[in-house]
Scaffold this active site. Structure first.
Site, mmCIF file in Angstrom:
data_model
loop_
_atom_site.group_PDB
_atom_site.id
_atom_site.type_symbol
_atom_site.label_atom_id
_atom_site.label_comp_id
_atom_site.label_asym_id
_atom_site.label_seq_id
_atom_site.Cartn_x
_atom_site.Cartn_y
_atom_site.Cartn_z
ATOM 1 N N SER A 571 21.616 -30.862 -40.739
ATOM 2 C CA SER A 571 22.707 -29.949 -40.415
ATOM 3 C C SER A 571 22.481 -28.612 -41.125
ATOM 4 C CB SER A 571 24.049 -30.589 -40.777
ATOM 5 O OG SER A 571 25.109 -29.924 -40.144
ATOM 6 N N ASP A 657 24.233 -34.294 -29.631
ATOM 7 C CA ASP A 657 24.780 -33.481 -30.713
ATOM 8 C C ASP A 657 25.313 -32.179 -30.129
ATOM 9 O OD1 ASP A 657 25.405 -32.077 -32.969
ATOM 10 O OD2 ASP A 657 23.443 -32.272 -33.915
ATOM 11 N N HIS A 689 25.059 -36.079 -33.847
ATOM 12 C CA HIS A 689 24.657 -35.412 -35.082
ATOM 13 C C HIS A 689 24.146 -36.423 -36.098
ATOM 14 C CE1 HIS A 689 24.608 -31.626 -37.209
ATOM 15 N NE2 HIS A 689 25.335 -32.073 -38.214
#
Length: 713
Positions: A571, A657, A689
């Site tokens: 991320s 995602d 994600h």
């Protein structure tokens, strides 16, 4: 626990594999992906009304079947009498005590069931046509909140009935997708009656409203609460749709009266009109976050709870609209007067979760400080005291229902989640913490785990910088080891004592790596200023903190091999890796980025939660009056520095995602290969994600370590 199938993929012939907590013999004393996926995962726990027993939920995963299974267990509060209660092929979840502790209610197959505390006399309480996602009984036991999903066609049009196989998505506004799915249904709370013949289907307390409760993507039953007299419900909702929803974090607490069916917003006056906002700019300096409007709770308000005496409602409250990582405070609302006050102001960090104590004058809560999540207490005057001081993370806390103790779930970088009983003492060093469950002892006892240390160093600006260091398993201080810089995501999530089944430091240690995990600029637990220094400055002091940390390790830790360094992260951590790839000045020998942002201009319009990009970047990239922060953000996007990339890189991304779209990972990989840099990409068409499926998890770990070993060993 007969339904816990141990993952057996690629296991050595010498290993003996049984199921549940049966004996498992591992060939070596090192953590493997298979051993990690064989562990039971305790999710929830609740003490019986008399405090003598604890019912809890455990998840087990089968690599062979590529799925998980959840069962319910019971144990005495002193750790004796552990028993598995459910053994059906369906998942059983969300256990709660009912009928004064005589029975346990739970979810199975989208319906509510009940059983005795010994697992006998199972009765199906609902036969709901829609299916039930979550539930909460009223204190008097006569009513129940049912959370149900209902069709939602406000944003995505319903396809024509004569085209039943059409897969097209015709959207008319933003938030047509969220996290990992297209938004074609939303959840609503229903109130139903509990009768001798079962539970009725109930009625929708938000009927006709195009808003969700609980809120996407992670909200649950904790976002609703019954009053102590069972006559009112407090609930959380962000009553916005489309663009307004996408750019705003403004959720409120609503009070619904069962008798009058009247709903009142507790956060804002009845005549409140939200100030107009520019959806292409940060809300930091817009009227919605003016000093005057902050009185109307324009930020993220959630998770209400009534005090036992019925005088107050508490909830978690963020001050500002558009800022999802604002400091989470504990707000106390006096029902009679409407007065609001905040009682955790003296502790400059987030309130993670909380509950009212029986005296209605104090509340117990969790908060992170200096990389650990501990238990705290506050009174209505805002006097906060710390109850525990563990090098660990408490992940939940609740009453143990004996009038003195607390029931908690706790984990660390060395141990997965277990259940504990906490006995607070006026002197924190005398607080007693007793472990109740030993869910994975039969596996952990066979493993050599990496030692965890903490270190303070000076950042490039002279500030004190905290970092965790995890040493390799079977550590030899006379050796030099390949070393990994762990880059945290968020960008404002703490590097606390977490246990992860993907980013697991112990499996990295088992592969012979030193892990350096700094609490760099932008992370909570070190004061609000430290936490907020990241916004608008993703590539400034934050990146300097990473480089300061790895340089300190190379200079001062003799076991760190400065010629075998890697940088890894997911991320925002993945963004950090992409940025460092163009600015590391040959420090690192390889990189791994999972679901990282690569091109911030594309990211601005690709992500579904537009409030995030607005707050972090300040401006849409097309605005001609970009703020200095916005200019710096876009000018320092990692994709602009690919010409300086010179180091092998692995890019990983899930195609479901929608927070950071997979085109970001593909763009980085394609750019690396076109530059002639060794690179690989691992794409998961069915993951978001995160990576949630067992076989994908095993593939992730193997690919991860194959790449590191190739370049660092």
């Amino acid at each position: 626990m007969v339904l816990a199938l141990l993952a057996a993929c690629q296991m050595k012939a010498q290993e003996t594999v049984n199921i549940g907590k049966s004996k498992i013999t591992l060939e070596s004393n090192l953590m493997t992906p298979e051993a990690l996926w064989s562990m039971g995962r305790i999710a929830t726990a609740e003490a019986s009304p008399n405090g003598k027993q604890i019912v809890y939920q455990v998840g087990y995963y089968s690599v062979k079947e590529n799925k998980g299974h959840h069962v319910l267990c019971i144990i005495n509060a002193d750790g004796t009498g552990n028993k598995q209660l459910t053994k059906s092929a369906k998942n059983e979840t969300d256990p709660t005590w009912i009928e004064g502790g005589k029975r346990i209610a739970y979810l199975s197959g989208g319906q509510i069931w009940a059983m005795n505390a010994d697992g006998s006399e199972r009765i199906k309480l609902t036969d709901d046509k829609t299916g039930i996602d979550a539930f909460k009984f009223s204190p008097d036991g006569n009513r129940i909140i049912l959370i149900k999903s209902m069709p939602f066609n406000e944003i995505i049009k319903k396809n024509p009935d004569d085209l039943p196989k059409a897969t097209g998505i015709n959207a008319t506004d933003l938030m047509y997708r969220h996290w990992d799915h297209y938004v074609q249904s939303i959840q609503h709370p229903y109130v139903a009656e509990v009768t001798e013949n079962g539970i009725t289907e109930g009625y929708d307390i938000m009927e006709g409203e195009p808003y969700e409760c609980p809120m996407e993507p992670f909200g649950g039953i904790e976002q609703l609460a019954w009053s102590t007299d069972s006559k009112q419900i407090a609930y959380t909702s962000r009553k916005k749709t489309g663009v307004d929803y996408a750019i705003s974090t403004d959720s409120d607490i609503y009070l619904y009266d069962i008798d009058t069916k009247k709903t009142t917003n507790l956060c804002k006056p009845a005549d409140y009109v939200a100030p107009k906002v520019d959806p292409t700019k940060t809300m930091k300096n817009q009227a919605v976050n003016s000093e005057e409007n902050l009185k109307n709770n324009p930020g993220y308000d959630t998770n209400p709870q009534f005090s036992a005496d019925g005088k107050y409602i508490a909830w978690q409250s963020m001050a500002r609209d558009g800022y999802e990582a604002d400091r989470n405070r504990l707000c106390i609302y006096t029902i009679k007067t409407g007065e609001k006050k905040y009682v955790t102001e003296s502790l400059d960090t987030n309130v993670d979760s909380y509950f009212w104590n029986a005296d209605s004058e104090t509340l117990t809560f969790l908060a992170v400080w200096h990389g650990c999540v501990n238990i705290y207490q506050t009174n209505l005057n805002g006097e906060v005291k710390q109850l525990t001081n563990e090098q660990a993370d408490f992940v939940s806390v609740a009453p143990a229902n004996d009038g003195k103790k607390l029931l908690a779930l706790k984990q660390s970088m060395a141990t997965p989640t277990d259940i504990f009983i906490v006995e607070p003492n006026k002197k924190i060093e005398k607080t007693k913490i007793s472990q109740v469950t030993f869910e994975n002892k039969h596996i952990l006892d066979q493993l050599s785990l990496g030692k965890i240390e903490q270190r303070w160093l000076k950042a490039s600006d002279g500030k004190d910088l905290h970092t965790w260091i995890v040493l390799p398993a079977n550590f030899d201080p006379n050796k030099k080891y390949p070393t990994l810089l762990f880059c945290e995501g968020g960008p404002q999530s703490p590097v606390s004592q977490f246990w992860s089944y993907r980013w697991n430091f112990q499996i990295m240690a088992a592969h012979g790596y030193v892990i350096i995990a700094p609490n760099r600029r932008g992370l909570p637990g070190f004061g609000s200023k430290w936490n907020e220094d990241i916004s608008g400055d993703w590539t400034g002091q934050c990146m300097n903190d990473y480089l300061s940390t790895i340089d300190d390790a190379c200079e001062n830790l003799p076991y760190v091999d400065k010629d075998r360094l890697g940088a890894i992260g997911a991320s925002f951590g993945g963004f950090s890796v992409y940025y460092l790839a163009g600015h590391h000045e040959k420090r690192f020998k390889c990189f791994i980025s999972h679901c990282g942002a690569f091109n911030l201009e594309a990211m601005y319009t690709d992500t579904e939660e537009a409030w995030f990009s607005n707050w972090e970047y300040d401006d849409a990239y097309w605005n001609k009056d970009l703020t200095p922060n916005a200019k710096r953000t876009y000018e320092n996007s990692p994709h602009r520095f690919v010409d300086k990339w010179d180091t092998p890189i692995l890019c990983i991304h899930g195609q479901l995602d929608y927070r950071i779209n997979y085109n970001q990972g593909m763009g980085a990989f394609n750019a690396a290969r076109m530059r002639g840099i060794p690179a690989e990409i691992l794409l998961f068409p069915d993951e978001n994600h995160w990576v949630l499926k067992p076989q994908n998890g095993i593939l992730w770990q193997r690919t991860f370590f194959n790449w590191l070993d190739k370049w660092l060993k």
